[in-house]
Every structure is written in structure tokens, then in C-alpha cells.
Design an enzyme around this catalytic site. Structure first.
Site, PDB file in Angstrom:
ATOM      1  N   GLY A 118      57.259  20.384  22.855  1.00  0.00           N
ATOM      2  CA  GLY A 118      58.647  20.031  23.146  1.00  0.00           C
ATOM      3  C   GLY A 118      59.615  21.011  22.501  1.00  0.00           C
ATOM      4  O   GLY A 118      59.371  22.216  22.439  1.00  0.00           O
ATOM      5  N   GLY A 119      60.726  20.500  22.002  1.00  0.00           N
ATOM      6  CA  GLY A 119      61.749  21.356  21.399  1.00  0.00           C
ATOM      7  C   GLY A 119      61.249  22.136  20.206  1.00  0.00           C
ATOM      8  O   GLY A 119      61.714  23.254  19.943  1.00  0.00           O
ATOM      9  N   TRP A 175      53.006  54.200  26.022  1.00  0.00           N
ATOM     10  CA  TRP A 175      52.267  52.964  25.725  1.00  0.00           C
ATOM     11  C   TRP A 175      50.963  53.207  24.979  1.00  0.00           C
ATOM     12  O   TRP A 175      49.921  52.678  25.345  1.00  0.00           O
ATOM     13  CB  TRP A 175      52.007  52.151  27.003  1.00  0.00           C
ATOM     14  CG  TRP A 175      53.223  51.822  27.793  1.00  0.00           C
ATOM     15  CD1 TRP A 175      53.498  52.212  29.065  1.00  0.00           C
ATOM     16  CD2 TRP A 175      54.360  51.046  27.360  1.00  0.00           C
ATOM     17  NE1 TRP A 175      54.728  51.728  29.465  1.00  0.00           N
ATOM     18  CE2 TRP A 175      55.280  51.012  28.441  1.00  0.00           C
ATOM     19  CE3 TRP A 175      54.683  50.383  26.176  1.00  0.00           C
ATOM     20  CZ2 TRP A 175      56.495  50.336  28.362  1.00  0.00           C
ATOM     21  CZ3 TRP A 175      55.902  49.721  26.104  1.00  0.00           C
ATOM     22  CH2 TRP A 175      56.784  49.704  27.184  1.00  0.00           C
ATOM     23  N   GLU A 184      45.645  46.802  30.482  1.00  0.00           N
ATOM     24  CA  GLU A 184      44.409  47.243  31.149  1.00  0.00           C
ATOM     25  C   GLU A 184      44.434  46.927  32.649  1.00  0.00           C
ATOM     26  O   GLU A 184      43.405  46.638  33.255  1.00  0.00           O
ATOM     27  CB  GLU A 184      43.171  46.591  30.511  1.00  0.00           C
ATOM     28  CG  GLU A 184      43.064  46.727  29.009  1.00  0.00           C
ATOM     29  CD  GLU A 184      42.825  48.159  28.560  1.00  0.00           C
ATOM     30  OE1 GLU A 184      42.846  49.059  29.418  1.00  0.00           O
ATOM     31  OE2 GLU A 184      42.616  48.381  27.367  1.00  0.00           O
ATOM     32  N   ILE A 223      53.830  20.747  25.236  1.00  0.00           N
ATOM     33  CA  ILE A 223      53.406  19.628  24.390  1.00  0.00           C
ATOM     34  C   ILE A 223      54.239  19.588  23.111  1.00  0.00           C
ATOM     35  O   ILE A 223      54.610  18.518  22.614  1.00  0.00           O
ATOM     36  CB  ILE A 223      51.901  19.730  24.070  1.00  0.00           C
ATOM     37  CG1 ILE A 223      51.071  19.399  25.318  1.00  0.00           C
ATOM     38  CG2 ILE A 223      51.512  18.797  22.924  1.00  0.00           C
ATOM     39  CD1 ILE A 223      49.591  19.678  25.169  1.00  0.00           C
ATOM     40  N   ALA A 240      47.588  42.044  37.264  1.00  0.00           N
ATOM     41  CA  ALA A 240      46.833  41.120  38.111  1.00  0.00           C
ATOM     42  C   ALA A 240      46.655  41.705  39.509  1.00  0.00           C
ATOM     43  O   ALA A 240      45.592  41.550  40.135  1.00  0.00           O
ATOM     44  CB  ALA A 240      47.559  39.777  38.188  1.00  0.00           C
ATOM     45  N   GLU A 241      47.684  42.405  39.997  1.00  0.00           N
ATOM     46  CA  GLU A 241      47.596  42.986  41.335  1.00  0.00           C
ATOM     47  C   GLU A 241      46.514  44.060  41.405  1.00  0.00           C
ATOM     48  O   GLU A 241      45.768  44.153  42.398  1.00  0.00           O
ATOM     49  CB  GLU A 241      48.957  43.570  41.736  1.00  0.00           C
ATOM     50  CG  GLU A 241      50.031  42.532  42.012  1.00  0.00           C
ATOM     51  CD  GLU A 241      50.549  41.848  40.748  1.00  0.00           C
ATOM     52  OE1 GLU A 241      51.082  40.729  40.860  1.00  0.00           O
ATOM     53  OE2 GLU A 241      50.415  42.439  39.638  1.00  0.00           O
ATOM     54  N   SER A 274      50.769  51.871  37.502  1.00  0.00           N
ATOM     55  CA  SER A 274      49.347  51.699  37.788  1.00  0.00           C
ATOM     56  C   SER A 274      48.756  52.870  38.567  1.00  0.00           C
ATOM     57  O   SER A 274      47.547  52.880  38.827  1.00  0.00           O
ATOM     58  CB  SER A 274      49.132  50.405  38.581  1.00  0.00           C
ATOM     59  OG  SER A 274      49.543  49.279  37.837  1.00  0.00           O
ATOM     60  N   ARG A 296      52.338  13.931  16.657  1.00  0.00           N
ATOM     61  CA  ARG A 296      53.675  13.587  17.155  1.00  0.00           C
ATOM     62  C   ARG A 296      53.662  12.211  17.815  1.00  0.00           C
ATOM     63  O   ARG A 296      52.814  11.942  18.672  1.00  0.00           O
ATOM     64  CB  ARG A 296      54.127  14.662  18.155  1.00  0.00           C
ATOM     65  CG  ARG A 296      55.393  14.341  18.921  1.00  0.00           C
ATOM     66  CD  ARG A 296      56.603  14.402  18.047  1.00  0.00           C
ATOM     67  NE  ARG A 296      57.818  14.457  18.865  1.00  0.00           N
ATOM     68  CZ  ARG A 296      58.992  14.010  18.461  1.00  0.00           C
ATOM     69  NH1 ARG A 296      59.127  13.472  17.258  1.00  0.00           N
ATOM     70  NH2 ARG A 296      60.040  14.119  19.253  1.00  0.00           N
TER      71      ARG A 296
END
Length: 401
Positions: free
Chosen positions: A355-356, A160, A379, A353, A382-383, A136, A284
Site C-alpha cells: 500500500g502507501g 552503457w 541483455e 500489498i 523483450a522485443e 538493439s 499488516r
């Protein structure tokens, strides 16, 4: 599903554009995205379709053959495209940032030369700021340009690049000490060069090599590469704006609108995750009824939908602020931060939701689960967003005492 993430106050033209893109996504992207992603295959047919729709010139002024639309219109289109497959939105985004930087900062000759062909999609853009040891800290750039007559000689390694192989124009940020005495602040001795090249991999022009694609956890299909400059000669008239030392500010302007784009991508992926989750929850059955009728699942769906709405609202606000001509780094940072974090959370809840079955490659949520993390770092992490937000808040709420 259609009730979520609505945008008030759109013109008829904006509504028509967004509706057209949504239909394209439903018909041409969603049915093939997972297969292409699993094969890490470049979506050429999809890109050709977007070219026909005029998406590559969406924000390029009409005088250069574009549609001359707003950042908001663009962001809403990106939201729809990311809902179908986030990698496609990445192909568009890097092109858009370069076109935006040219429109805002290019010389008249540069605009006349590049923008009409970019609007038509004949020139595809990429931009290059990061380096292998950079992270950064943009001020730590080591790639360098040295003046040699009417040319500059560029050396260094960049990292990148989205569209690194498929692009034919790359905006590259390097150090350029010429005209800037020793001791000049690093951000005042950087220059953006417009580097034209042939699409592909290997040596794509003398002194410029694009190695093969970087293998990634997600965000597949789109080519992410390095860029190696070894004695690359670039004419002086390909300095963006014609003056050295302004590259940092030009890039930050591009990244600012790029953050709105990443926020839009987060909104789109979160919307798709919610759609998949709410659909699966009604299909489901456990304990004799659809799992959607279990309170625990309803709570998840309620939280997911609320996050989709909140992220969309902040993204729209940031785009409208930029379109008004006002400074929007606070709003863009907030939107990018919230949308990427909420996207991760909504995707994970949709995964739970399922599940497997969510762990199976037969289900689309598996792909989204690998794609969402890229938005946490793209872009600016978060920091970095928190640093931007915090500094701007202290400017706005300066204590007088």
C-alpha cells in the site's frame, strides 16, 4: 519461503556453494543494501567478501586458479546475490562474461595472461558493445579499428558499460574492415579487442576516457559509464582469439550466457519481492485481521509464488542446456523474457500489498520497484527476445509442404 525455487539434482558441492552464498547475502548484503543504494555507493566491502569466497573465478577452469563450476552453479549464485541486491550481481556478471569469452575464444597466451588474475579478482572485467545511437541494432556499430603496423588504432564512443570505472579489462566490440572487402556483411567485419586500463574515471590510458557515472533511476552502486576512444592504440595480440572479423559471434556467445544471468537476476529479485510481500501481509492488519487472511491478498500471493517457480524452472533449464554443450539461444531467450516480465509483475504486486508504505524509502520494496525495470532491457529487450524465440521456433517447426 524456503520451499520456493528449489533446484533438483544438485551435487553436494553445488549445494554447499549456493548455501554459502545465500548465508553471505543474508548476513552481508541485505542489511546494508538499501542504505548503500540510496547513497549510490559502490559496495566495496561486499565485493571484497565475494572475492574471498572465490566468486570471481567461479566458472574459470581450475588450471587457471578458478573453481571450474558450471553455468548452472553460477546462475544459482547470481539468483541469491540478486535477491540481496541486484547491483552486486551486475558487478559479477560483466566480469564473468569477459572471463567466459576469454575461456571460449581467447588464444592460449591471452588465457594464461588474464584468467588467473581474473579468477583471483585482481583483474575486473567489463564488456562494451552498445553505442549512443545503437539500441538493439548491433550491426550499426560505428566505432572503428584501423591497422597501423603491429597495433590497431581505435576511435569511437561506447555506451552503457557496467563496471566501466572499476574494471581494469574491457572487451570492446568495434568495426574492423581490414581483410574484409567492401560489401562484407556487417557482422562479419567486427572484432573484439581486449583493452587493459587503470580503474577510475577520466583519461585512464592514452586515448581512452571513462567519463563519470551515468545517473540512473535504479541499479545504483554499480558504476555505469560511457567509454570514449580517441586514437587508442591496442597491440594486435589483444584481438580476442587473434583473428579479426569474429567479434560479433564472440560477443553473442557471451550475451547468450548473459541472458541466463539476467534471468537469474529476475528470479532473485522476484523471490525477494515475494518474501517482503508475504511477510508484510502477515504483519499488516485491516478490518480486524491480517491482510494475508483477505482472499484478494491470498490470490496475489498465489500468483506471485507461481511466477517465481515458473521463472526459476526456465532459468535452470536454460543453464543446464548450455552446460550440456547444446545450443540454448531459444531457452535463454525464453528464460530471460519470462523471468524479467514476471519479476516486474511480482515486484509490482508486492508493492501493491505494501500500500502507501511501499512508496516510502523506509521500505525495501521501494528499491526493488526501481530496480526491476532494468531487467526488461538488459541483455536485449523483450522485443529482441521474442524475435530470437520466433525465429528459432520456425527453424524447429518448419512446415514441410
Amino acid at each position: 519461503m524456503a520451499r520456493l525455487a528449489q533446484t533438483a539434482g544438485l551435487t553436494d558441492v553445488q549445494q554447499e556453494i549456493v548455501s554459502t552464498v545465500r548465508d553471505f547475502v543474508d548476513k552481508e548484503i541485505i542489511p546494508v543494501a538499501t542504505g548503500l543504494e540510496h547513497r549510490d555507493e559502490y559496495p566495496q566491502a561486499i565485493v571484497d567478501g565475494l572475492k574471498e569466497l572465490g566468486l570471481f573465478g567461479l566458472m574459470i577452469p581450475e588450471e587457471y586458479g578458478g573453481l571450474g563450476e558450471s553455468l548452472l552453479t553460477y546462475a544459482l549464485c547470481v539468483e541469491e546475490i540478486a535477491r540481496g541486491w541486484m547491483s552486486v550481481s551486475g558487478i559479477i556478471n560483466t566480469h564473468f562474461i569477459v572471463a567466459y569469452m576469454l575461456k571460449q575464444h581467447g588464444t592460449q597466451e591471452q588465457k594464461d595472461h588474464f584468467l588467473p588474475r581474473m579468477a583471483a579478482g585482481d583483474i575486473r572485467g567489463a564488456f562494451s558493445m552498445s553505442e549512443p545511437a545503437l539500441g538493439s541494432d548491433v550491426s550499426a556499430i560505428t566505432s572503428k579499428a584501423v591497422k597501423d603496423g603491429d597495433e590497431y588504432v581505435l576511435n569511437g564512443q561506447k555506451m552503457w558499460l557496467t563496471n566501466g570505472g572499476t574494471s581494469s579489462l574491457v572487451a570492446v566490440l568495434v568495426r574492423s574492415d581490414e581483410g574484409h572487402p567492401e560489401g562484407t556483411a556487417p557482422h562479419k567485419s567486427m572484432t573484439t579487442f581486449l583493452v587493459e586500463k587503470e580503474p577510475g574515471f577520466g583519461e585512464v590510458r592514452p586515448g581512452l576516457t571513462i567519463p563519470g557515472k551515468i545517473d540512473k533511476m535504479g541499479y545504483k552502486g554499480v558504476d555505469t559509464t560511457e567509454l570514449i576512444m580517441d586514437g587508442l592504440r591496442v597491440p594486435a595480440d589483444r584481438v580476442l582469439g587473434g583473428v579479426t572479423g569474429r567479434g560479433f559471434y564472440q560477443m553473442m556467445d557471451g550475451v547468450e550466457v548473459g541472458r541466463v544471468n539476467v534471468a537469474a537476476r529476475g528470479c532473485g529479485v522476484a523471490q525477494r519481492a515475494f518474501e517482503l510481500g508475504v511477510q508484510y501481509a502477515q504483519q499488516r492488519h485491516t478490518f480486524g485481521k491480517p491482510i494475508a487472511q483477505h482472499q484478494a491478498i491470498q490470490f496475489k500471493l498465489a500468483e506471485m509464488a507461481t511466477k517465481v517457480e515458473a521463472a526459476h524452472a526456465m532459468m535452470v533449464n536454460a543453464a543446464r542446456k548450455k552446460d550440456s554443450g547444446e545450443r540454448n539461444d531459444l531457452e535463454a531467450g525464453m528464460a530471460k523474457y519470462l523471468a524479467s516480465e514476471y519479476c516486474k509483475e511480482v515486484v509490482e504486486d508486492a508493492f501493491r500489498i505494501h500500500g502507501g508504505y511501499g512508496f516510502s524509502k523506509e521500505y525495501e520494496i521501494e528499491r526493488l520497484y526501481r530496480e526491476a525495470p532494468m531487467l526488461l532491457i538488459g541483455e536485449g529487450t523483450a522485443e529482441i527476445q521474442k524475435m530470437i524465440i520466433g525465429r528459432r521456433l520456425l527453424e524447429e517447426y518448419r512446415f514441410q509442404g
